[in-house]
Design a protein around this motif. Structure first.
Motif, PDB file in Angstrom:
ATOM      1  N   TYR A  67     -20.286   5.217  90.884  1.00  0.00           N
ATOM      2  CA  TYR A  67     -21.255   4.331  91.507  1.00  0.00           C
ATOM      3  C   TYR A  67     -21.958   5.046  92.647  1.00  0.00           C
ATOM      4  N   LEU A  68     -21.183   5.822  93.416  1.00  0.00           N
ATOM      5  CA  LEU A  68     -21.753   6.555  94.536  1.00  0.00           C
ATOM      6  C   LEU A  68     -22.839   7.510  94.048  1.00  0.00           C
ATOM      7  N   LEU A  69     -22.502   8.306  93.041  1.00  0.00           N
ATOM      8  CA  LEU A  69     -23.456   9.308  92.574  1.00  0.00           C
ATOM      9  C   LEU A  69     -24.689   8.658  91.969  1.00  0.00           C
ATOM     10  N   LEU A  70     -24.454   7.682  91.069  1.00  0.00           N
ATOM     11  CA  LEU A  70     -25.598   7.108  90.371  1.00  0.00           C
ATOM     12  C   LEU A  70     -26.425   6.218  91.277  1.00  0.00           C
ATOM     13  N   ALA A  71     -25.747   5.486  92.169  1.00  0.00           N
ATOM     14  CA  ALA A  71     -26.512   4.652  93.094  1.00  0.00           C
ATOM     15  C   ALA A  71     -27.321   5.551  94.020  1.00  0.00           C
ATOM     16  N   GLY A  72     -26.735   6.682  94.414  1.00  0.00           N
ATOM     17  CA  GLY A  72     -27.478   7.619  95.254  1.00  0.00           C
ATOM     18  C   GLY A  72     -28.703   8.139  94.526  1.00  0.00           C
ATOM     19  N   MET A  73     -28.491   8.515  93.279  1.00  0.00           N
ATOM     20  CA  MET A  73     -29.608   8.968  92.449  1.00  0.00           C
ATOM     21  C   MET A  73     -30.716   7.933  92.398  1.00  0.00           C
ATOM     22  N   SER A  74     -30.293   6.706  92.072  1.00  0.00           N
ATOM     23  CA  SER A  74     -31.313   5.680  91.862  1.00  0.00           C
ATOM     24  C   SER A  74     -32.019   5.371  93.175  1.00  0.00           C
ATOM     25  N   SER A  75     -31.279   5.430  94.275  1.00  0.00           N
ATOM     26  CA  SER A  75     -31.919   5.198  95.567  1.00  0.00           C
ATOM     27  C   SER A  75     -32.959   6.281  95.818  1.00  0.00           C
TER      28      SER A  75
ATOM     29  N   ALA B 146     -37.497   2.096  87.617  1.00  0.00           N
ATOM     30  CA  ALA B 146     -36.252   2.802  87.326  1.00  0.00           C
ATOM     31  C   ALA B 146     -35.208   2.506  88.398  1.00  0.00           C
ATOM     32  N   GLY B 147     -35.628   2.583  89.664  1.00  0.00           N
ATOM     33  CA  GLY B 147     -34.675   2.380  90.757  1.00  0.00           C
ATOM     34  C   GLY B 147     -34.109   0.979  90.765  1.00  0.00           C
ATOM     35  N   LEU B 148     -34.980  -0.009  90.612  1.00  0.00           N
ATOM     36  CA  LEU B 148     -34.495  -1.389  90.630  1.00  0.00           C
ATOM     37  C   LEU B 148     -33.823  -1.744  89.305  1.00  0.00           C
ATOM     38  N   GLY B 149     -34.279  -1.123  88.222  1.00  0.00           N
ATOM     39  CA  GLY B 149     -33.630  -1.336  86.935  1.00  0.00           C
ATOM     40  C   GLY B 149     -32.163  -0.935  86.983  1.00  0.00           C
ATOM     41  N   PHE B 150     -31.875   0.080  87.767  1.00  0.00           N
ATOM     42  CA  PHE B 150     -30.486   0.491  87.949  1.00  0.00           C
ATOM     43  C   PHE B 150     -29.679  -0.635  88.588  1.00  0.00           C
ATOM     44  N   LYS B 151     -30.252  -1.251  89.598  1.00  0.00           N
ATOM     45  CA  LYS B 151     -29.515  -2.299  90.317  1.00  0.00           C
ATOM     46  C   LYS B 151     -29.230  -3.505  89.442  1.00  0.00           C
ATOM     47  N   VAL B 152     -30.177  -3.845  88.573  1.00  0.00           N
ATOM     48  CA  VAL B 152     -29.929  -5.017  87.721  1.00  0.00           C
ATOM     49  C   VAL B 152     -29.236  -4.607  86.435  1.00  0.00           C
ATOM     50  N   SER B 153     -28.891  -3.336  86.326  1.00  0.00           N
ATOM     51  CA  SER B 153     -28.274  -2.756  85.124  1.00  0.00           C
ATOM     52  C   SER B 153     -29.030  -3.129  83.859  1.00  0.00           C
ATOM     53  N   ALA B 154     -30.332  -2.812  83.892  1.00  0.00           N
ATOM     54  CA  ALA B 154     -31.137  -2.988  82.692  1.00  0.00           C
ATOM     55  C   ALA B 154     -31.079  -1.690  81.902  1.00  0.00           C
ATOM     56  N   ALA B 155     -31.001  -1.803  80.584  1.00  0.00           N
ATOM     57  CA  ALA B 155     -31.010  -0.595  79.762  1.00  0.00           C
ATOM     58  C   ALA B 155     -32.393   0.039  79.891  1.00  0.00           C
TER      59      ALA B 155
END
Lengths: 476, 504
Positions: free
Chosen positions: A158-166, A210-219
């Motif tokens: 979560y840390l790595l991917l959330a960092g990426m998406s941020s 892409a960034g917000l799509g990560f937060k809502v876990s959209a494919a």
């Protein structure tokens, strides 16, 4: 710059609560820290009271950086309700599997604060501030079971991917800023109408999605969610699936439907495709899952797909659909995860096969899981049906393919939900001793059951509130 | 404000289910008695409503609370429970079968309490679809029935040719897929009606007044036809039906073949044909072709079966082909015939399945070659089986004859050759029904069946109740036909108005 403090009482109260839990926890002896859960619960209920009480307050403060309208108030209430259910329904689970009450409860409160700030954001900086407060709190929470390898793995992922998406999101924001010269949503909208735009803005917009799509876990930005959902403590999973998601949807709407309307033609199709992908991938990959948390993770990807349908509509009825659905989704998801946590407490397993005969061992829990899953699948007399009706109603003109796909995929979801039902109801338990649920769990389950059934039969009141809120979004 | 008698009828089984929740699960006789009382009250009330309906006035009567009660304002949904000549036979059928299904499950001892609860919920759900005059409420009830059926099949079903899990899932997925199309059609229908009139109104009456453009009607009708058609086991969406019935416990087979399928036909009339007459006119020939294919194909299928439940399962697909054919005629006689055929087939199929259920309980087989000479030991059971069989092949004097006759009268006029093929299906029906009856009931007595007992006590209820309806309906068809005509005639008048103006 004048600050209207009356508009941000909810936020102030929540910040005070978080700090109070933290300081109080340090003062009282370690053995008494268990009571912090009750304080957090009481505090959150009071904050919810404040949020409900300040429903009529509308306006902007901090020079437009902070927007308070019915739309944001609605999502704040949703987030707070999720937080209350997390603190209340998972008390035993936290005591038995998580510990560290001081850090746990104060982090929950700060995550909630992050959501609420993000929901009310009126510019990109506030958005990012709220988003990061929420995300960092969640990174801590996901990895909370430091003795459990799975939890640690989930935390690192979560840390790595959330960092990426941020990072992607932030880059997108900077491009939008570059193209329009402002960070305020209202001014961005105006500047697009005035003709600014071009490739820079489009690229920024794609990165925002892409960034917000990560937060809502959209494919296709959902890859993290199964692992994180499985590894995180179940209470955190539930909060991640409800509160965090609802808040992210609120800001998605605020940015796209509220501010980037001028270049609708560039993002509506993109969101429609993401919605379709989420429904397809989420529902199809959920089918072979054997772990209930992973199954619910994929199902929540699919749920994100349904909710995004309302954003595709980019209209008042679409926004209303999103609000209605988010509200009922919180209760259905909470109900399901409360059962998962309560059962884990007793049998120490999240495997679907171990749910055999649950209907005979714990009839209420099995019924609630059944009802919540069927509500997510959109079976009538349950709130999910009405919710989907509202969502798909908004796009039936022009996006019939998406309506059909969504409805067919929700029927597919019945397939994997029913597999759980099969195990729970048909099979005889290996160990027939009844599972006794704690009062707090029972109450949470009854709340989830009651709300899901009541709103399925009589959705009128919530629908009207959602409508008012959606209206305030379009005509401030 | 009048007494909400229809809502009360709807709530009677639900109330019984709630009472059963609190009964001890060891005492299954008590649970069954409560269920019998609940469905009995519903049956009595629906008989009262049926015979209290004023056919000379026609239209919707027995409106609960005197008028529609606003329910969901922004969708224009109202709690609008009322009946007309189209709903009433279906309501009566539901409660006839619901009541007898409780007795057909009298010998079930495995988790009987849960079975009764689910059965009662199922009955209430089906009932709701027939008395709701609001599309949204109709939909609520339409889909809710699927889940109890699934649970009932997987717990109490039987695995013979296919496992009960497979049968249950096939049934569920087919029906849900159909309902996905239906739902898409309904959402589009509603949104367009709001766009055209500016008012949100979900009542069937209100929707029928909306002038939908012809292209839209054609497109929406196709969606609704797939949705309702798959419930009606319209060819090629029929394959769930034989497998599903074979896997299901007796009560579910009775209710499913007896009434649930009829929701498909009812919905086609009430919603698809009445609200979208231009679409109906476009698709009618295709419906007729599908109906005839269903008749012939399923009859052939039944001919090849050796499992009793498969025979009746295919036969019910075949009979629904007649219903579809009657509906496709879009004429008053044909539609009257189709509705009457639904009622008649419901009674017949329920009796058939309950008798097969009793045979299976006694012999533990449904495999026709393994049986024979049962009539020697179980004369009453044989009477029930034969009555159902004779009704299935449309013997004059039983309830099924006249509906089939009327369907052919109308469809011959409209479709000519197609109707002839349909009529030919009756011959095949006679063949497989008589063969099944002969090989099961007649022939030399077999010593291995000498221990089995005839029907007695509560087991007699399905035979008596449904058998009486079969005979009375055959001798006094006006009881049924006048009622149906009073309901269909105004609907047809409306359709003809629209078709004559042509497009509006």
């Amino acid at each position: 710059m004048n600050i209207d403090f009356s508009l941000i009482t909810t936020e102030i109260a929540l910040a005070i609560l978080g700090l109070a839990i933290f300081t109080l926890g340090l003062i009282i002896p370690r053995s008494a820290r268990k009571g912090l859960g009750n304080i957090a619960l009481l505090g959150l209920i009071i904050v919810l009271g404040i949020a409900v009480y300040s429903w009529p307050n509308q306006g902007e403060t901090l020079g437009g950086m902070y927007i308070v309208d019915h739309f944001s108030s609605f999502f704040k209430i949703v987030g707070l309700v999720a937080a209350i259910l997390v603190v209340f329904g998972f008390r035993r689970y936290v005591a038995a599997n998580v510990g560290n009450y001081l850090e746990y409860y104060s982090t929950i409160v700060f995550a909630t604060l992050g959501m609420i700030v993000m929901i009310s954001a009126g510019d990109f900086i506030t958005l990012y501030l709220g988003l990061e407060l929420m995300t960092i709190s969640f990174i801590v929470l996901v990895a909370f079971r430091s003795f459990d390898v799975k939890s640690l793995e989930a935390g690192i992922k979560y840390l790595l991917l959330a960092g990426m998406s941020s990072a992607v999101l932030l880059y997108g924001l900077s491009l939008v800023y570059g193209a329009t010269g402002t960070i305020l949503f209202a001014e961005v909208a105006q500047s697009i109408i005035d003709g600014s735009g071009g490739l820079l803005l489009i690229i920024g917009l794609v990165m925002l999605i892409a960034g917000l799509g990560f937060k809502v876990s959209a494919a296709p930005f959902h890859m993290w969610s199964p692992d994180v959902y499985e590894g995180a403590p179940t209470s955190v999973t539930a909060f991640l699936a409800t509160g965090s998601k609802a808040a992210s949807f609120a800001i998605l709407i605020r940015v796209f439907v509220g501010s980037l309307t001028g270049i609708q033609e560039h993002w509506v199709m993109l969101v429609a495709v993401l919605a379709a992908l989420s429904m397809l991938i989420g529902n199809l990959i959920a089918i072979p899952q054997t772990n209930i948390k992973r199954m619910l993770a994929y199902s929540s990807v699919a749920q994100a797909g349904y909710i995004m349908v309302g954003i595709v509509a980019a209209s008042q009825s679409g926004v209303k659909g999103v609000m209605f659905y988010s509200f009922i989704y919180v209760f259905a998801t909470m109900g399901a995860f409360t059962v998962v946590a309560a059962v884990y407490n007793k049998i120490k397993s999240d495997e679907i096969a171990d749910y055999a005969g649950l209907a005979q061992r714990a009839p209420l829990a099995a019924t609630v899981l059944l009802v919540c899953m069927l509500s997510m699948a959109g079976i009538p007399l349950l709130a999910g049906f009405v919710g989907k009706f509202y969502l798909f109603m908004a796009i039936v003109d022009g996006y019939m393919w998406l309506v059909l796909l969504g409805l067919i995929m929700s029927m597919v979801s019945v397939y994997y939900y029913l597999r759980v039902v099969l195990v729970m109801f048909r099979d005889d338990p290996v160990d027939p001793t009844p599972l006794k649920m704690e009062t707090s769990v029972t109450i949470t389950l009854l709340i989830a059951l009651g709300v899901t059934v009541f709103l399925g039969i009589y959705p009128g009141p919530l629908s009207e509130i959602a409508n008012t809120a959606a209206q305030s979004f379009f005509t401030p | 404000m009048t007494f909400p008698i229809l809502t009360t009828t709807l709530l009677a089984p639900i109330l019984a289910a709630l009472i059963i929740v609190f009964l001890p699960k060891e005492n299954d006789k008590l649970c069954k008695s409560v269920a019998a009382v609940g469905t009995g009250i519903a049956l009595a009330l629906s008989l009262y409503v049926y015979f209290g309906y004023d056919q000379s006035v026609g239209g919707l009567q027995w409106v609960d609370f005197g008028q529609p009660v606003p329910w969901i304002k922004d969708l224009g949904v109202t709690w609008y429970m009322a009946v007309d000549g189209l709903s009433l036979p279906m309501l009566l059928l539901t409660n006839l079968i619901g009541f007898t299904a409780v007795f057909a499950s009298w010998n079930v001892t495995h988790r009987a309490k849960e079975l009764m609860i689910l059965l009662l919920v199922l009955i209430a759900g089906v009932m709701g679809t027939f008395i709701a005059q609001d599309l949204f409420i109709f939909l609520l009830f339409y889909e809710i029935v699927v889940i109890p059926i699934y649970i009932m099949v997987v717990i109490w079903g039987s695995s013979k040719r296919v496992t009960k899990e497979y049968a249950g899932m096939k049934l569920t997925i087919y029906l849900l897929m159909g309902s996905a199309f239906l739902l898409a059609g309904v959402i589009a229908l509603f949104v367009n009606s709001v766009n055209i009139t500016g008012i949100a109104d979900m009542s069937f009456e209100g929707l029928a007044q909306v002038a939908f453009p012809e292209q839209l009607q054609i497109y929406l009708f196709a969606l609704l036809l797939i949705g309702f058609g798959s419930l009606l086991s319209m060819w090629p969406f029929h394959s769930w039906s034989p497998d599903g019935y074979a896997g299901a416990p007796t009560a579910v087979s009775m209710i499913h073949a007896g009434i649930l399928k009829k929701i498909g036909g009812y919905g086609l009339i009430r919603l698809a044909i009445v609200v979208l007459p231009l679409g109906a006119r476009f698709w009618a020939p295709y419906m007729a072709v599908l109906g005839v294919i269903g008749v012939a194909y399923a009859a052939m299928g039944a001919l090849a079966q050796k499992d009793l439940k498969y025979v009746v399962g295919y036969s019910s697909v075949s009979h629904m082909g007649y219903v579809l054919l009657g509906l496709a005629s879009l004429g008053i006689i044909g539609i009257n015939g189709a509705v009457a055929a639904m009622f008649a087939h419901g009674v017949m199929a329920a009796l058939f399945f309950s008798m097969i259920g009793f045979i299976y309980e006694r012999t533990h087989t449904r495999w026709i070659p393994d049986m024979g000479g049962l009539a020697h030991y179980t004369p009453k059971l044989a009477v029930g089986f034969m009555m159902a069989g004779m009704a299935s092949l449309g013997l004059p004097g039983l309830i099924t004859f006249i509906p089939e006759f009327t369907i052919f009268v109308e469809t011959f006029k409209v479709f000519g050759l197609l109707a002839v093929i349909g009529i030919a299906g009756i011959i095949i029906t006679a063949l497989y029904v008589l063969r099944a009856a002969a090989n099961t009931l007649f022939g030399p007595a077999r010593p291995e069946f000498s221990h089995i007992k005839d029907l007695k006590g509560p087991e007699m209820v399905p035979l008596i109740v449904l058998g009486t309806v079969l005979v009375v309906g055959g001798i006094l068809p006006s009881l049924l036909f006048d009622m149906i005509d009073s309901g269909v005639a105004p609907l047809l008048a409306h359709i003809n108005d629209v078709l004559q103006i042509g497009g509006r």
